[in-house]
Structure formats: structure tokens, C-alpha cells
Design a protein around this motif. Structure first.
Motif, short mmCIF file in Angstrom:
data_model
loop_
_atom_site.label_atom_id
_atom_site.label_comp_id
_atom_site.label_asym_id
_atom_site.label_seq_id
_atom_site.Cartn_x
_atom_site.Cartn_y
_atom_site.Cartn_z
N MET A 127 0.82 -1.21 0.00
CA MET A 127 0.00 0.00 0.00
C MET A 127 0.86 1.26 0.00
N PHE A 128 0.32 2.28 -0.62
CA PHE A 128 0.84 3.64 -0.52
C PHE A 128 0.18 4.22 0.74
N VAL A 160 -4.57 4.04 -1.82
CA VAL A 160 -3.50 3.20 -1.27
C VAL A 160 -3.01 2.16 -2.28
N VAL A 161 -3.87 1.83 -3.24
CA VAL A 161 -3.48 0.90 -4.32
C VAL A 161 -4.08 1.44 -5.62
N SER A 162 -3.60 0.93 -6.74
CA SER A 162 -4.23 1.23 -8.01
C SER A 162 -5.52 0.41 -8.10
N GLY A 163 -6.53 1.00 -8.71
CA GLY A 163 -7.79 0.29 -8.82
C GLY A 163 -8.88 1.16 -9.40
N VAL A 182 -8.01 4.80 -10.77
CA VAL A 182 -7.01 5.59 -10.04
C VAL A 182 -5.72 4.80 -9.91
N GLU A 183 -4.63 5.56 -9.85
CA GLU A 183 -3.32 4.95 -9.63
C GLU A 183 -2.98 5.09 -8.15
N ARG A 184 -2.20 4.16 -7.68
CA ARG A 184 -1.66 4.18 -6.32
C ARG A 184 -1.02 5.55 -6.07
N GLY A 185 -1.45 6.25 -5.02
CA GLY A 185 -0.87 7.55 -4.68
C GLY A 185 -1.67 8.74 -5.19
N ASP A 186 -2.63 8.52 -6.09
CA ASP A 186 -3.47 9.63 -6.56
C ASP A 186 -4.26 10.23 -5.39
N VAL A 187 -4.45 11.55 -5.42
CA VAL A 187 -5.32 12.18 -4.41
C VAL A 187 -6.77 11.90 -4.82
N ILE A 188 -7.54 11.32 -3.90
CA ILE A 188 -8.93 10.96 -4.22
C ILE A 188 -9.92 11.76 -3.36
N ALA A 201 -14.22 -7.70 6.99
CA ALA A 201 -13.25 -6.70 7.42
C ALA A 201 -11.91 -7.34 7.72
N VAL A 202 -10.86 -6.71 7.21
CA VAL A 202 -9.48 -7.16 7.44
C VAL A 202 -8.79 -6.01 8.17
N ASN A 203 -8.00 -6.32 9.18
CA ASN A 203 -7.33 -5.25 9.93
C ASN A 203 -6.27 -4.55 9.06
N PRO A 204 -6.45 -3.25 8.78
CA PRO A 204 -5.48 -2.55 7.93
C PRO A 204 -4.17 -2.21 8.65
N TYR A 205 -4.14 -2.39 9.97
CA TYR A 205 -3.01 -1.89 10.75
C TYR A 205 -1.65 -2.42 10.27
N PRO A 206 -1.49 -3.76 10.12
CA PRO A 206 -0.16 -4.24 9.70
C PRO A 206 0.26 -3.69 8.33
N ARG A 207 -0.69 -3.55 7.43
CA ARG A 207 -0.35 -3.04 6.09
C ARG A 207 -0.05 -1.55 6.13
N LEU A 208 -0.70 -0.80 7.03
CA LEU A 208 -0.38 0.62 7.19
C LEU A 208 1.04 0.79 7.77
N VAL A 209 1.37 -0.07 8.74
CA VAL A 209 2.72 -0.01 9.32
C VAL A 209 3.76 -0.25 8.22
N ASP A 210 3.54 -1.27 7.39
CA ASP A 210 4.47 -1.56 6.28
C ASP A 210 4.57 -0.36 5.35
N ALA A 211 3.42 0.22 5.00
CA ALA A 211 3.39 1.34 4.05
C ALA A 211 4.18 2.53 4.59
N VAL A 212 3.99 2.82 5.88
CA VAL A 212 4.68 3.97 6.49
C VAL A 212 6.18 3.70 6.55
#
Ligand SMILES: [Zn+2]
Length: 169
Positions: free
Chosen positions: A26-27, A67-70, A114-120, A154-165
């Protein structure tokens, strides 16, 4: 014969690669986040429900990034979530949910790619958020086979946010 061996050896590898690509790196949804900005409140009970999301407290108007392209699957003004975005990843396996937005990026529509990182969108306090505490409510849902934006696990976003940061630092 040699070819057959190669196929047997590499086939599981292809499967493993496929599984990884369904959950891409994730971005960070907010620029300049540090690990101190992240708190795992996934299991907390908020307003009588399990939170199942992470809140990022930011000043009103702070840009929110995909956070991702999609594809933007749904833009929806909901009573609890306020201005919300449901973004599907490219494989349609996960839905990324951004809520309490002040508004959407100009021109953003359902079906926009949208691309990963685009302002939405922009951080706000729409819906049931405290007007004095603007924040991004961010959640990840694993979609079922019907790929319905309103239905997912629902999936906990916390571990993926930690990785992204960590990767962004
Ligand atoms: Zn929240």
C-alpha cells in the motif's frame, strides 16, 4: 522430460506470486505519516460496533491518497460514514474504504480508474465524526465472489499501514 520437471517445480511458485499480487503493497493514505500516528483500534467498540478500521487524525482538508491502483466502485454519502469512497483493487479481491471525507478530488466518479498515490479526497468530519476531530476512517474489506461493495469481510489494515509507512520513510 526435463520440461515436465520444470512445470512441476514452478507451478506452486506461480500460485504463490498470484496470491501476493492480490494484496499489493500500500501507498500511505496520508503523506508524511509516522508510526506514532498509527494506533490499532480495529477491535475497539465505537458507537456500539466493532470499529474494524483505523482512524488517522489529520487537519481538515489534508489530501487522502489511493493506497493501491484500482477503480472507484462507489461514492456514497452515508449517515455514519459521511462522504465515503469504496475503491476496488485491480483484481477485485479487496475493497478499500475511506470515510468522513470533507470532499472528493475534482472529477472523481464511480468507475474512475485511479493509480496508487493519486489524491482521491480530503480529510473531514462528515457523517458521525466529531466535528472537532477531523480524521480519515480507513478500512479494508475482503470481497466475496459477488464483488458487492456493501458486503465484505473486514481485514485489519493496521499491519499493512505499518508496512506502508515504513517503506515511505
Ligand atoms: Zn473510525
Amino acid at each position: 522430460m526435463r520440461l515436465c520437471v520444470a512445470i512441476v517445480v514452478f507451478f506452486p511458485l506461480f500460485l504463490a506470486v498470484g496470491a501476493t499480487s492480490s494484496s499489493p503493497d500500500m501507498f500511505p493514505p496520508i503523506s508524511g505519516l509516522s508510526l506514532a500516528d498509527l494506533r490499532d483500534t480495529f477491535e475497539e467498540v465505537h458507537n456500539g460496533h466493532r470499529h474494524e478500521a483505523i482512524d488517522l487524525l489529520e487537519p481538515r482538508g489534508t489530501p487522502v491518497h489511493a493506497v493501491v491502483s484500482g477503480t472507484i466502485r462507489k461514492l456514497f454519502l452515508s449517515k455514519p460514514g459521511g462522504n465515503t469512497i469504496y475503491e476496488f483493487d485491480e483484481t477485485g479481491v479487496y475493497c478499500y474504504y475511506y470515510a468522513h471525507l470533507e470532499g472528493y478530488a475534482e472529477g472523481l466518479r464511480e468507475g474512475t480508474r485511479v493509480e496508487r498515490g493519486d489524491v482521491i479526497g480530503f480529510v473531514g468530519s462528515t457523517g458521525n465524526a466529531d466535528a472537532r476531530v477531523p480524521h480519515l476512517h480507513f478500512a479494508i474489506f475482503e470481497l466475496g465472489p459477488e464483488r458487492q461493495w456493501w458486503k465484505g469481510k473486514a481485514v485489519n489494515p493496521y499491519p499493512r499501514l505499518v508496512d506502508a509507512v515504513k517503506r515511505a520513510q
